[in-house]
Write an enzyme that holds these catalytic residues in place. Structure first.
Site, PDB file in Angstrom:
ATOM      1  N   ASN A  36     -14.451  -0.814  -6.695  1.00 50.60           N
ATOM      2  CA  ASN A  36     -15.512   0.135  -6.354  1.00 50.60           C
ATOM      3  C   ASN A  36     -16.306   0.627  -7.546  1.00 50.60           C
ATOM      4  O   ASN A  36     -16.909   1.685  -7.486  1.00 50.60           O
ATOM      5  CB  ASN A  36     -14.898   1.373  -5.674  1.00 50.60           C
ATOM      6  CG  ASN A  36     -14.417   1.087  -4.277  1.00 50.60           C
ATOM      7  OD1 ASN A  36     -14.639   0.023  -3.740  1.00 50.60           O
ATOM      8  ND2 ASN A  36     -13.741   2.060  -3.694  1.00 50.60           N
ATOM      9  N   SER A  49     -11.567  -1.358  -0.276  1.00 51.56           N
ATOM     10  CA  SER A  49     -10.263  -1.283   0.378  1.00 51.56           C
ATOM     11  C   SER A  49     -10.361  -1.583   1.858  1.00 51.56           C
ATOM     12  O   SER A  49      -9.441  -2.130   2.455  1.00 51.56           O
ATOM     13  CB  SER A  49      -9.677   0.132   0.242  1.00 51.56           C
ATOM     14  OG  SER A  49      -8.953   0.288  -0.929  1.00 51.56           O
ATOM     15  N   HIS A 108      -3.707   5.895   3.664  1.00 47.50           N
ATOM     16  CA  HIS A 108      -4.493   4.724   3.292  1.00 47.50           C
ATOM     17  C   HIS A 108      -3.902   3.422   3.836  1.00 47.50           C
ATOM     18  O   HIS A 108      -4.615   2.572   4.384  1.00 47.50           O
ATOM     19  CB  HIS A 108      -4.601   4.673   1.775  1.00 47.50           C
ATOM     20  CG  HIS A 108      -5.495   3.604   1.242  1.00 47.50           C
ATOM     21  ND1 HIS A 108      -5.065   2.318   1.010  1.00 47.50           N
ATOM     22  CD2 HIS A 108      -6.800   3.625   0.871  1.00 47.50           C
ATOM     23  CE1 HIS A 108      -6.062   1.603   0.519  1.00 47.50           C
ATOM     24  NE2 HIS A 108      -7.126   2.371   0.428  1.00 47.50           N
ATOM     25  N   ASP A 131       0.854  -1.181   0.000  1.00 46.63           N
ATOM     26  CA  ASP A 131       0.000   0.000   0.000  1.00 46.63           C
ATOM     27  C   ASP A 131       0.896   1.240   0.000  1.00 46.63           C
ATOM     28  O   ASP A 131       1.968   1.228  -0.598  1.00 46.63           O
ATOM     29  CB  ASP A 131      -0.904  -0.044   1.242  1.00 46.63           C
ATOM     30  CG  ASP A 131      -2.276   0.572   0.993  1.00 46.63           C
ATOM     31  OD1 ASP A 131      -2.325   1.801   0.792  1.00 46.63           O
ATOM     32  OD2 ASP A 131      -3.282  -0.151   1.011  1.00 46.63           O
TER      33      ASP A 131
END
Length: 425
Positions: free
Chosen positions: A288, A368, A184, A151
């Site tokens: 998404n 996520s 994130h 990430d």
């Protein structure tokens, strides 16, 4: 095949608003001009045949012969390297007897929207997602199982995470550590393994260990080659660090050949399969787009990963009695979540509170956020069943999960996958 998001609908601290809103503009600055389909012009991943010899030696030789600009050398998840290839040289490289195939390098990036957060250390509150999957009811806390988070990095000094972080790798800079400069990755890490220490939040597996693998920059941008760098590091260090799980909350357009990328020349797919074959369970977000997950990778790689969709849950309880969310009624699948046969499990993914960069906390929605719930649950299962291969982990999580009608509904008719339950793993 463009990685255009982490699969999150972000609700972030005010200081991060400008960062999120300018992610698309920042992409070109970070990576140079790029084509609409996400390809990085002139940049390729060269996969070598197994008999080709040492990857580093071959990369150096080919760089000298063709004027290549080397980016990464891979010796574990892949045998090969990534490079900038001068115009007119690509066909010569493809004809080299040591080359198996060449993949275009492609962009990864994140998008989101602003919201709220904070930098104080509040008393610990159990996030709704942790309650919804009944993680705290399980005496198994995932002790010692390593989870690699590919990430934006992890906040290495966050008081709710630091004690569980055992290692890090920065695939974007050899001069910097894997500290999170976006937020994130820290959020994902907190859902997996935030400490049960009386402050902030608690993770699914609070005694699991975390490896921060930075493959995306401060704007959430990266490339296939940087992700493969992270996978290469995981495979090289899996045994020494007991890395048994990888979480990848990122996605882009693509498809699976059902053959680990060997049929369609997909270097990312091949790298994921080789990490899988090293005994590592890989958990990924479904996407998404509110569309078929079979059209996005790595979600589509159903021969190698556990793919996770997002459930809308507002009260941390089954039964659909909570308030409606921005993305659907309580205990229904989020309107943004991808779907389809490649999706294995659903998990909470709307208004999930977790750790953030700078020692803070934030609330985020997206697949996520669903994926790390499953990654944490995989760590729980592996702690109780050492030696389990990825398909055994997937099948056990599905067997323990909540069927439709037993606590959640699917008015859309698009989500037959069960919803994660971690209380008995």
């Amino acid at each position: 095949m463009q990685f255009k998001r982490y699969l999150s609908r972000l609700v972030v601290p005010a200081a991060a608003v400008a960062l999120v809103l300018t992610a698309s503009a920042g992409l070109a600055r970070a990576n140079g001009p790029h084509e609409p389909n996400g390809k990085v012009p002139g940049q390729y991943i060269i996969v070598l045949k197994d008999r080709a010899g040492d990857s580093g030696a071959v990369a150096s030789e080919m760089a000298a012969a063709h004027g290549l600009g080397l980016l990464h050398v891979y010796g574990h998840a892949l045998k090969g390297f990534a490079a900038v290839v001068p115009e007119g040289k690509l066909d010569q490289i493809k004809r080299d007897a040591r080359v198996a195939f060449v993949s275009e390098d492609r962009l990864v990036s994140a998008t989101g929207k602003p919201g709220s957060g904070g930098t104080t250390q509040p008393p610990q509150a159990v996030p709704t997602g942790i309650n919804r999957i009944e993680a705290l009811a399980n005496p198994n806390k995932g002790a010692g199982v390593g989870v690699a988070v590919l990430d934006t990095g992890i906040d290495l000094t966050h008081p709710d995470l630091a004690a569980n972080i055992i290692a890090g790798k920065n695939c974007l800079s050899t001069r910097k550590n894997a500290n999170d400069d976006n937020g994130h990755g820290s959020h994902v890490a907190g859902t997996i393994a935030a400490l049960n220490n009386g402050i902030g939040v608690v993770g699914v597996a609070p005694q699991a260990k975390l490896a921060a693998v930075k493959v995306l920059n401060s704007q959430g941008s990266g490339t296939w080659s940087s992700i493969i760098c992270g996978l290469d590091w995981v495979k090289a260090n899996a045994a020494a660090l007991n890395l048994k799980v990888v979480n990848m909350s990122l996605s882009g357009g693509g498809s699976s050949d059902g053959n680990c990328g060997l049929t369609n020349g997909d270097a990312l797919h091949q790298a994921i399969c080789r990490v899988r074959d090293a005994g590592v369970t890989i958990v990924v977000a479904a996407g998404n787009s509110g569309a078929s997950a079979a059209a996005e990778v790595p979600a589509a790689y159903d021969d190698a990963v556990i793919t996770v969709s997002a459930l809308a849950d507002s009260d941390g309880q089954a039964g659909g009695l909570g308030a409606a969310t921005s993305y659907g009624a309580d205990d229904t699948f989020a309107s943004f979540s991808n779907y389809g046969p490649v999706v294995d499990l659903g998990a909470p993914g709307v208004s999930i509170r977790s750790t953030w960069k700078g020692g803070s906390y934030a609330t985020i929605s997206g697949t996520s956020m669903a994926s790390p719930h499953v990654a944490g649950a995989a760590a729980l299962y592996i702690a109780s069943q050492p030696g389990s291969v990825w398909s055994q982990v997937r099948d056990a999580l599905r067997a323990a999960a909540e069927a439709a009608g037993a606590g959640h509904q699917d008015p859309s008719g698009l989500h037959p996958e069960p919803v994660l339950k971690a209380g008995a793993l």
